[in-house]
Enzyme design. Sequence first.
Site, PDB file in Angstrom:
ATOM      1  N   SER A  19       0.828  -1.215   0.000  1.00  0.00           N
ATOM      2  CA  SER A  19       0.000   0.000   0.000  1.00  0.00           C
ATOM      3  C   SER A  19       0.860   1.262   0.000  1.00  0.00           C
ATOM      4  O   SER A  19       0.591   2.194  -0.771  1.00  0.00           O
ATOM      5  CB  SER A  19      -0.979   0.007   1.175  1.00  0.00           C
ATOM      6  OG  SER A  19      -0.337  -0.315   2.371  1.00  0.00           O
ATOM      7  N   HIS A  48      -2.432  -8.809   1.958  1.00  0.00           N
ATOM      8  CA  HIS A  48      -2.031  -7.580   2.674  1.00  0.00           C
ATOM      9  C   HIS A  48      -3.134  -7.261   3.691  1.00  0.00           C
ATOM     10  O   HIS A  48      -3.478  -8.107   4.504  1.00  0.00           O
ATOM     11  CB  HIS A  48      -1.796  -6.495   1.610  1.00  0.00           C
ATOM     12  CG  HIS A  48      -1.085  -5.257   2.070  1.00  0.00           C
ATOM     13  ND1 HIS A  48      -0.398  -5.149   3.245  1.00  0.00           N
ATOM     14  CD2 HIS A  48      -0.971  -4.023   1.475  1.00  0.00           C
ATOM     15  CE1 HIS A  48       0.125  -3.932   3.372  1.00  0.00           C
ATOM     16  NE2 HIS A  48      -0.223  -3.226   2.312  1.00  0.00           N
ATOM     17  N   HIS A  77       5.262 -13.033   7.287  1.00  0.00           N
ATOM     18  CA  HIS A  77       5.470 -11.629   6.904  1.00  0.00           C
ATOM     19  C   HIS A  77       6.657 -11.538   5.964  1.00  0.00           C
ATOM     20  O   HIS A  77       7.594 -12.335   6.058  1.00  0.00           O
ATOM     21  CB  HIS A  77       5.736 -10.743   8.133  1.00  0.00           C
ATOM     22  CG  HIS A  77       5.498  -9.298   7.867  1.00  0.00           C
ATOM     23  ND1 HIS A  77       6.486  -8.461   7.383  1.00  0.00           N
ATOM     24  CD2 HIS A  77       4.377  -8.544   7.969  1.00  0.00           C
ATOM     25  CE1 HIS A  77       5.970  -7.255   7.223  1.00  0.00           C
ATOM     26  NE2 HIS A  77       4.698  -7.267   7.571  1.00  0.00           N
ATOM     27  N   ARG A 116       2.652  -5.262  16.847  1.00  0.00           N
ATOM     28  CA  ARG A 116       1.257  -4.812  16.768  1.00  0.00           C
ATOM     29  C   ARG A 116       0.327  -5.930  17.259  1.00  0.00           C
ATOM     30  O   ARG A 116      -0.675  -5.691  17.922  1.00  0.00           O
ATOM     31  CB  ARG A 116       0.926  -4.398  15.325  1.00  0.00           C
ATOM     32  CG  ARG A 116       1.806  -3.260  14.827  1.00  0.00           C
ATOM     33  CD  ARG A 116       1.652  -3.007  13.344  1.00  0.00           C
ATOM     34  NE  ARG A 116       2.081  -4.134  12.532  1.00  0.00           N
ATOM     35  CZ  ARG A 116       2.016  -4.181  11.202  1.00  0.00           C
ATOM     36  NH1 ARG A 116       1.521  -3.151  10.536  1.00  0.00           N
ATOM     37  NH2 ARG A 116       2.436  -5.237  10.535  1.00  0.00           N
ATOM     38  N   ASP A 149      -2.522  -8.854  11.697  1.00  0.00           N
ATOM     39  CA  ASP A 149      -3.913  -9.221  11.423  1.00  0.00           C
ATOM     40  C   ASP A 149      -4.409 -10.412  12.237  1.00  0.00           C
ATOM     41  O   ASP A 149      -5.587 -10.748  12.193  1.00  0.00           O
ATOM     42  CB  ASP A 149      -4.071  -9.521   9.924  1.00  0.00           C
ATOM     43  CG  ASP A 149      -3.786  -8.284   9.086  1.00  0.00           C
ATOM     44  OD1 ASP A 149      -4.173  -7.189   9.522  1.00  0.00           O
ATOM     45  OD2 ASP A 149      -3.168  -8.408   8.018  1.00  0.00           O
TER      46      ASP A 149
HETATM   47  N1  CMX Z   1       0.508 -19.934   5.689  1.00  0.00           N
HETATM   48  C1  CMX Z   1       0.916 -20.813   4.768  1.00  0.00           C
HETATM   49  N2  CMX Z   1       1.941 -20.637   3.949  1.00  0.00           N
HETATM   50  C2  CMX Z   1       2.644 -19.503   4.105  1.00  0.00           C
HETATM   51  C3  CMX Z   1       2.321 -18.532   5.069  1.00  0.00           C
HETATM   52  C4  CMX Z   1       1.178 -18.779   5.877  1.00  0.00           C
HETATM   53  N3  CMX Z   1       0.756 -17.907   6.783  1.00  0.00           N
HETATM   54  N4  CMX Z   1       3.193 -17.511   4.994  1.00  0.00           N
HETATM   55  C5  CMX Z   1       4.046 -17.813   3.976  1.00  0.00           C
HETATM   56  N5  CMX Z   1       3.703 -19.016   3.453  1.00  0.00           N
HETATM   57  C6  CMX Z   1       4.298 -19.659   2.291  1.00  0.00           C
HETATM   58  C7  CMX Z   1       4.126 -18.740   1.086  1.00  0.00           C
HETATM   59  O1  CMX Z   1       2.817 -18.872   0.526  1.00  0.00           O
HETATM   60  C8  CMX Z   1       5.221 -19.239   0.171  1.00  0.00           C
HETATM   61  O2  CMX Z   1       4.764 -20.438  -0.434  1.00  0.00           O
HETATM   62  P1  CMX Z   1       5.149 -20.810  -1.961  1.00  0.00           P
HETATM   63  O3  CMX Z   1       6.641 -20.934  -1.940  1.00  0.00           O
HETATM   64  O4  CMX Z   1       4.408 -22.061  -2.210  1.00  0.00           O
HETATM   65  O5  CMX Z   1       4.668 -19.646  -2.791  1.00  0.00           O
HETATM   66  C9  CMX Z   1       6.325 -19.601   1.166  1.00  0.00           C
HETATM   67  O6  CMX Z   1       5.677 -19.785   2.440  1.00  0.00           O
HETATM   68  C10 CMX Z   1       7.388 -18.536   1.301  1.00  0.00           C
HETATM   69  O7  CMX Z   1       6.756 -17.313   1.620  1.00  0.00           O
HETATM   70  P2  CMX Z   1       7.511 -16.204   2.503  1.00  0.00           P
HETATM   71  O8  CMX Z   1       8.728 -15.777   1.757  1.00  0.00           O
HETATM   72  O9  CMX Z   1       7.674 -16.674   3.901  1.00  0.00           O
HETATM   73  O10 CMX Z   1       6.435 -15.031   2.556  1.00  0.00           O
HETATM   74  P3  CMX Z   1       6.205 -13.871   1.498  1.00  0.00           P
HETATM   75  O11 CMX Z   1       7.140 -12.761   1.832  1.00  0.00           O
HETATM   76  O12 CMX Z   1       6.184 -14.361   0.108  1.00  0.00           O
HETATM   77  O13 CMX Z   1       4.713 -13.434   1.845  1.00  0.00           O
HETATM   78  C11 CMX Z   1       2.889 -12.981   3.291  1.00  0.00           C
HETATM   79  C12 CMX Z   1       4.389 -12.769   3.050  1.00  0.00           C
HETATM   80  C13 CMX Z   1       2.453 -12.093   4.442  1.00  0.00           C
HETATM   81  C14 CMX Z   1       2.110 -12.568   2.043  1.00  0.00           C
HETATM   82  C15 CMX Z   1       2.657 -14.487   3.629  1.00  0.00           C
HETATM   83  O14 CMX Z   1       3.313 -14.807   4.845  1.00  0.00           O
HETATM   84  C16 CMX Z   1       1.182 -14.837   3.746  1.00  0.00           C
HETATM   85  O15 CMX Z   1       0.553 -15.150   2.726  1.00  0.00           O
HETATM   86  N6  CMX Z   1       0.599 -14.798   4.996  1.00  0.00           N
HETATM   87  C17 CMX Z   1      -0.812 -15.022   5.173  1.00  0.00           C
HETATM   88  C18 CMX Z   1      -1.587 -13.785   4.771  1.00  0.00           C
HETATM   89  C19 CMX Z   1      -1.381 -12.642   5.763  1.00  0.00           C
HETATM   90  O16 CMX Z   1      -1.478 -12.833   6.974  1.00  0.00           O
HETATM   91  N7  CMX Z   1      -1.135 -11.427   5.251  1.00  0.00           N
HETATM   92  C20 CMX Z   1      -1.059 -10.208   6.105  1.00  0.00           C
HETATM   93  C21 CMX Z   1       0.344  -9.628   6.186  1.00  0.00           C
HETATM   94  C22 CMX Z   1       0.335  -8.337   6.970  1.00  0.00           C
HETATM   95  C23 CMX Z   1      -0.171  -7.207   6.123  1.00  0.00           C
HETATM   96  O17 CMX Z   1       0.518  -6.827   5.153  1.00  0.00           O
HETATM   97  O18 CMX Z   1      -1.254  -6.708   6.356  1.00  0.00           O
END
Ligand code: CMX
Length: 419
Positions: A229, A259, A305, A314, A360
């Site tokens: 964002s 996000h 994250h 947070r 979150d």
């Molecule tokens: N559950 C399951 N799998 C997860 C995970 C979770 N909570 N967090 C990461 N992973 C997976 C990713 O999907 C990725 O899988 P692939 O290799 O199959 O694509 C792998 O682990 C590596 O990801 P990462 O490098 O650890 O995380 P990213 O930096 O790519 O993504 C985030 C970060 C937040 C998008 C991811 O952790 C996620 O999807 N979390 C759940 C959604 C969430 O809570 N988002 C809110 C974040 C806070 C905000 O911005 O508001």
Amino acid sequence: MLHKILSEKIPIWQDEIRSVIQEKGNQKVGDVIVSQLYGGMRGIKGLTCETSAVSADKGLIIRGYPLLDITHISPEEVFYLLLTGDLPNDDQLSDLQAQLRSHQNIPDYIWKILEAMPKDSHPMTMLTVAIQSMQVDSLFASKYDEGIPKSDYWKWTLEDGIRLVAKVTGIAAGIYRLRFNKGDRIAPDNSMDWSGNFAHMMGIEGDDFKKLMRLYLMLHCDHEGGNVSAFSGLTVASALSSPYLSVAAGLNGLAGPLHGLANQECLKFVLEVRDHFNGAPSQEEMKQFCWDRLNNGRVIPGYGHAVLRCPDPRYTAFMEFGKEHIKDDDVFSIVSTLFDVVPPVLQEQGKAKNPWPNVDAASGSLLYYYGLTEFNYYTVLFSISRAMGMISQMVINRAMGIPITRPKSVTTEWIKSNT
Ligand code: CMX
């Protein structure tokens, strides 16, 4: 007052940046490897942000203050801190609050636009449409048309920004009442502060809910410059689009499920757990439930994250609030159990780089407890707060004369031939 303080500070910041560029302009800040080009630019240092920094092991630091040291301050205080680098004294705070009050009235055309939208529009769509439509009143855009000098851009960005922050709570409260059939809009009460007034305009009574809104709108204010964002908003602002267009652009990114929308997804998940087990499950049952979800290719919302490698402060602040106010609630106790279960499960799965909860994971359970049960509204709360961070970053970038954003992209063919 805010204007005057910034007018004094900005030349000092400009000098500092000029000498940093002069002395260190040719220094390297890092290397970029091919996998980062295909990996969301993760870890590439490519921009500056003065308002806040996120460290992997400590989380959010606002203008030098670790978040957990300042959770007692109000959203208005944090807005002032983001913009100026200092906490306001009583006069400076009252002055900012008076400015916000003086600009809180919402133009009628906003309500006409919102009322004309499909009844099942997502509240985030309604919010960004409303913010974007205020472009017509942008002082920055009209002053730019008149031909103001570049050195004045930040002043009109700030003017628009203050108006946007002043109005966004009334707009968001109006969206809540319209979208969820809560009855007529509620007029602001000038005896209340910004977050208290927001709770009042939503029509949710009670001092504890007001305290929660004060904390909520403070905690979500900023998270440095590279998140979806902030970065989207700043990129749009770098083209000299007005704060209304730029903040709306940033919030459209916040509306994505990876996000800000994760807060709605997270509560949905927690309620699924509650309904599946008819209450709070045991740790063993919860563990199996998480594994089933992961094995179906779905993420555990609220965990992981892109930058953090520790529990999000947070999240910690929300859990402290929950333990103080609602510790025996079923939904809150599911959130607490998830903290014991999810990190080891994600570690065992071995994919997520950060197995810990993010912002979150806990907030929805608190909102739900106080009667804010419409979880597709939750990202709107995040947005109100994040607007303060985006505007602060835009004001500073304009004051520092940061040019239009334009990183270079390359083709896979180029990588094959040149690396
Ligand atoms: N559950 C399951 N799998 C997860 C995970 C979770 N909570 N967090 C990461 N992973 C997976 C990713 O999907 C990725 O899988 P692939 O290799 O199959 O694509 C792998 O682990 C590596 O990801 P990462 O490098 O650890 O995380 P990213 O930096 O790519 O993504 C985030 C970060 C937040 C998008 C991811 O952790 C996620 O999807 N979390 C759940 C959604 C969430 O809570 N988002 C809110 C974040 C806070 C905000 O911005 O508001």
